[in-house]
Design an enzyme around this catalytic site. Structure first.
Site, short mmCIF file in Angstrom:
data_model
loop_
_atom_site.label_atom_id
_atom_site.label_comp_id
_atom_site.label_asym_id
_atom_site.label_seq_id
_atom_site.Cartn_x
_atom_site.Cartn_y
_atom_site.Cartn_z
N CYS A 114 65.18 -18.62 7.53
CA CYS A 114 65.27 -17.31 8.20
C CYS A 114 63.93 -16.87 8.75
CB CYS A 114 65.84 -16.29 7.23
SG CYS A 114 65.03 -16.35 5.65
N GLU B 251 69.40 -9.53 2.28
CA GLU B 251 68.40 -10.34 2.98
C GLU B 251 69.17 -11.16 4.00
OE1 GLU B 251 65.32 -10.14 2.79
OE2 GLU B 251 65.00 -9.07 0.92
N LYS C 217 76.69 -16.29 -7.69
CA LYS C 217 77.54 -17.23 -6.95
C LYS C 217 76.67 -18.00 -5.96
CE LYS C 217 80.03 -16.88 -3.18
NZ LYS C 217 79.72 -18.22 -2.66
N GLU D 84 69.96 -16.06 16.43
CA GLU D 84 69.48 -17.01 15.42
C GLU D 84 70.26 -18.32 15.53
OE1 GLU D 84 70.55 -16.23 11.31
OE2 GLU D 84 68.55 -16.78 10.68
P1 NAD Z 1 76.60 -16.94 4.74
O1 NAD Z 1 76.47 -15.50 5.00
O2 NAD Z 1 77.67 -17.70 5.40
O3 NAD Z 1 76.82 -17.20 3.18
C1 NAD Z 1 75.90 -16.66 2.22
C2 NAD Z 1 76.66 -16.45 0.92
O4 NAD Z 1 77.59 -15.38 1.11
C3 NAD Z 1 77.48 -17.66 0.47
O5 NAD Z 1 77.37 -17.78 -0.93
C4 NAD Z 1 78.90 -17.28 0.88
O6 NAD Z 1 79.88 -17.89 0.08
C5 NAD Z 1 78.87 -15.77 0.65
N1 NAD Z 1 79.88 -15.02 1.40
C6 NAD Z 1 80.35 -15.26 2.64
N2 NAD Z 1 81.27 -14.33 2.97
C7 NAD Z 1 81.36 -13.47 1.92
C8 NAD Z 1 82.13 -12.30 1.66
N3 NAD Z 1 83.00 -11.81 2.54
N4 NAD Z 1 81.97 -11.66 0.48
C9 NAD Z 1 81.09 -12.13 -0.43
N5 NAD Z 1 80.34 -13.25 -0.25
C10 NAD Z 1 80.47 -13.90 0.92
O7 NAD Z 1 75.16 -17.54 5.02
P2 NAD Z 1 74.73 -19.07 4.93
O8 NAD Z 1 75.35 -19.73 6.10
O9 NAD Z 1 74.97 -19.62 3.57
O10 NAD Z 1 73.14 -18.96 5.11
C11 NAD Z 1 72.57 -18.83 6.36
C12 NAD Z 1 72.19 -17.38 6.65
O11 NAD Z 1 71.39 -16.86 5.59
C13 NAD Z 1 71.34 -17.29 7.88
O12 NAD Z 1 71.74 -16.22 8.68
C14 NAD Z 1 69.94 -17.05 7.32
O13 NAD Z 1 69.07 -16.43 8.20
C15 NAD Z 1 70.23 -16.24 6.12
N6 NAD Z 1 69.10 -16.33 5.18
C16 NAD Z 1 68.30 -15.23 5.01
C17 NAD Z 1 67.21 -15.28 4.16
C18 NAD Z 1 66.32 -14.08 3.97
O14 NAD Z 1 65.51 -14.10 3.07
N7 NAD Z 1 66.42 -13.06 4.77
C19 NAD Z 1 66.95 -16.45 3.44
C20 NAD Z 1 67.78 -17.55 3.63
C21 NAD Z 1 68.87 -17.47 4.50
#
Ligand code: NAD
Length: 485
Positions: free
Chosen positions: A286, A252, A178, A384
């Site tokens: 991140c 992650e 997804k 963050e």
């Molecule tokens: P997010 O957590 O809002 O969304 C990430 C994904 O999770 C999306 O596809 C979203 O639809 C899904 N999601 C959200 N709620 C969910 C639930 N209850 N059940 C299942 N899926 C769900 O994050 P974002 O805003 O898309 O991305 C930003 C975040 O990602 C930042 O905190 C960033 O640091 C982190 N990030 C981490 C890494 C890493 O390698 N550690 C890399 C990139 C981004």
């Protein structure tokens, strides 16, 4: 212009491209704020079909040889290369990032991940087979986990998809992927090419929001593992939901990378490094070099030089090649960044060096921002921001910088800048982060593990460590007795 792009359908289920039957999600170009098109989310019935397809496909895919899976991954990499221009254009359109950077960075790195795992799966190593009990031979197998639900964020849509899909498939799992509801375009453009490369059901793609689609995927009893790159709060929700069916999880999550700059650092290199790696992708990274600890002897020179350098980062220009960074992904994210900075500047000790305003033109841009005088307990140092905002905190002694750097809920990435290699290792070895760079920042290699400690999550992306995360160890023991003479 956008709707004329060949976007095909919005889900890949059991080898078929089908339109989503759920809610309709508007896709916006963050560089202009304009609607690009709408994508239908997967309905729950489509989600069910995707999981069932992945489960059926597992029987065959899990029994392919590493060489067969490698050939498939190499074909995917070739398809990415052959369509690099279209994929880069969609990445730029959907994220607002400069097209030349999507071409130069995102797409080649994505293809490389598939190529790396194609090679890595053919040369895995492990424990010795042997007679650990007399008359019995033990051996260890690494087998796939089953159906993996992979859930990705919006900051590097196609690259994050590759980080999740490539190791899972290489290890013999089948996947329901997804993308973020904000950025499905590039993976959807790749989907028709995947139909010709992968057996039906091995990789399914479903679109939709976290609650509407993602949570049902996580809760599905036939999904054996959930892999997320996303926010800490999302990770917590997924962990809770996964506990009901005791799924394996791979998380992650966010980051707040400390950057320790010692008095003897090469000032020019530090300024160039932070200007590039603190603001790359508008800080929506991140690992962004966003939390600077500068030693007293270099502090003032660093703040002055970095302020000048950050003040001339180019963005929101008409000509793509002139831009170094793009906008934030949404108006909501831009406003979130703005409110962090506003609260920070409400503190009398924090000084605006440059930026700190929403860009006045169209799109969701925020000015590259440098704040000095920040203290360890300030919200802007602790949380963050995920935007183009870097803070500087002054320190006297290295032990203090180390304590502050480690005093964080995050544990993903960090860096240390000094021309003294002994000092560099003394600091690097004590930093509690999944990665520490010395005299650089944000350099990734497909061969090296990427992943966090503490609330940045666990599990490794990239590298052969990731293959281990997506597989399980099994012990096979045969009784054959002792040799008779
Ligand atoms: P997010 O957590 O809002 O969304 C990430 C994904 O999770 C999306 O596809 C979203 O639809 C899904 N999601 C959200 N709620 C969910 C639930 N209850 N059940 C299942 N899926 C769900 O994050 P974002 O805003 O898309 O991305 C930003 C975040 O990602 C930042 O905190 C960033 O640091 C982190 N990030 C981490 C890494 C890493 O390698 N550690 C890399 C990139 C981004």
């Amino acid at each position: 212009m956008p709707t004329s792009l060949p976007l095909y359908s919005a889900q890949l289920i059991d080898g078929h491209l089908v339109a989503g039957e759920g809610l309709v999600e508007p896709i916006v170009n963050p560089a202009t704020g304009e609607l690009v098109l709408s994508v239908g989310e997967a309905s729950l019935e489509q989600l069910e079909r995707a999981v069932q397809a992945a489960q059926r496909a597992f029987a065959g895919w899990s029994r392919t040889t590493p060489a067969q899976r490698a050939a498939t991954l190499l074909a995917i990499a070739d398809a990415i290369d052959a369509n690099a221009d279209l994929l880069a254009r969609l990445e730029a359109l959907n994220c607002g990032k400069p097209l030349h950077l999507a071409r130069q960075d995102d797409i080649p790195a994505t293809a490389d991940v598939f190529r790396f795992f194609a090679g890595a799966v053919r040369c895995q190593q492990g424990q010795l087979t042997g007679e650990y009990v007399a008359g019995h031979t033990s051996m260890v197998r690494r087998d796939p986990v089953g159906v993996v639900a992979s859930i990705a964020p919006w900051n590097y849509p196609l690259m994050m998809a590759a980080w999740k899909i490539a190791p899972a498939l290489a290890a013999g799992n089948t996947v329901v992927f997804k993308p973020s509801e904000h950025t499905p375009l590039s993976i959807l453009a790749l989907a028709p090419l995947l139909v010709d490369i992968l057996p039906p059901g091995v990789l399914n793609i479903v679109c939709g929001g976290g609650e509407a689609v993602g949570s049902h995927l996580v809760g599905h009893p036939k999904v054996r593992m959930v892999s997320l790159t996303g926010d800490i709060v999302t990770g917590q929700k997924i962990l809770q939901a996964a506990s009901r069916t005791l799924k394996r999880t791979h998380l992650e999550l966010g980051g707040k990378a400390p950057v320790i700059v010692c008095d003897d650092a090469d000032l020019e290199a530090v300024v160039q490094g932070i200007r590039t790696h603190g603001y790359y992708n508008a800080g929506q990274d991140c690992t962004a070099a966003c939390r600077i600890y500068a030693q007293a002897g270099i502090h003032d020179r660093l703040v002055a030089a970095l302020g000048d350098a950050v003040g001339n980062i180019r963005f929101a220009r008409k000509k793509d090649a002139d831009n170094e960074i793009g906008p934030l992904i949404s108006a909501r994210q831009r406003d979130r960044v703005a409110s962090f900075v506003e609260r920070a500047l409400g503190q009398p000790h924090i000084e605006r060096v440059t930026g700190a305003a929403v860009h006045s033109g169209p799109g969701f841009y925020y000015q590259p921002t440098l704040l000095a005088g920040c203290r360890q307990q300030d919200e802007i140092v602790q949380r963050e921001v995920f935007g183009p905002v870097v803070t500087v905190t002054r320190f006297e002694h290295l032990s203090q910088a180390l304590d502050w750097a480690n005093d964080s809920e995050y544990g993903l990435a960090s860096s240390v800048w000094t021309q003294n290699l002994d000092k560099a290792f003394q600091i690097a070895n004590r930093l509690q982060y999944g990665c520490t760079w010395i005299n650089t920042h944000f350099m990734l290699a497909s061969e090296m593990p990427h992943g966090g400690l503490k609330r940045s999550g666990y599990g490794k992306d990239l590298s052969s460590d990731s293959l281990q995360d997506y597989s399980v160890v099994r012990h096979i023991m045969a009784r054959h007795g002792e040799l008779l003479d």
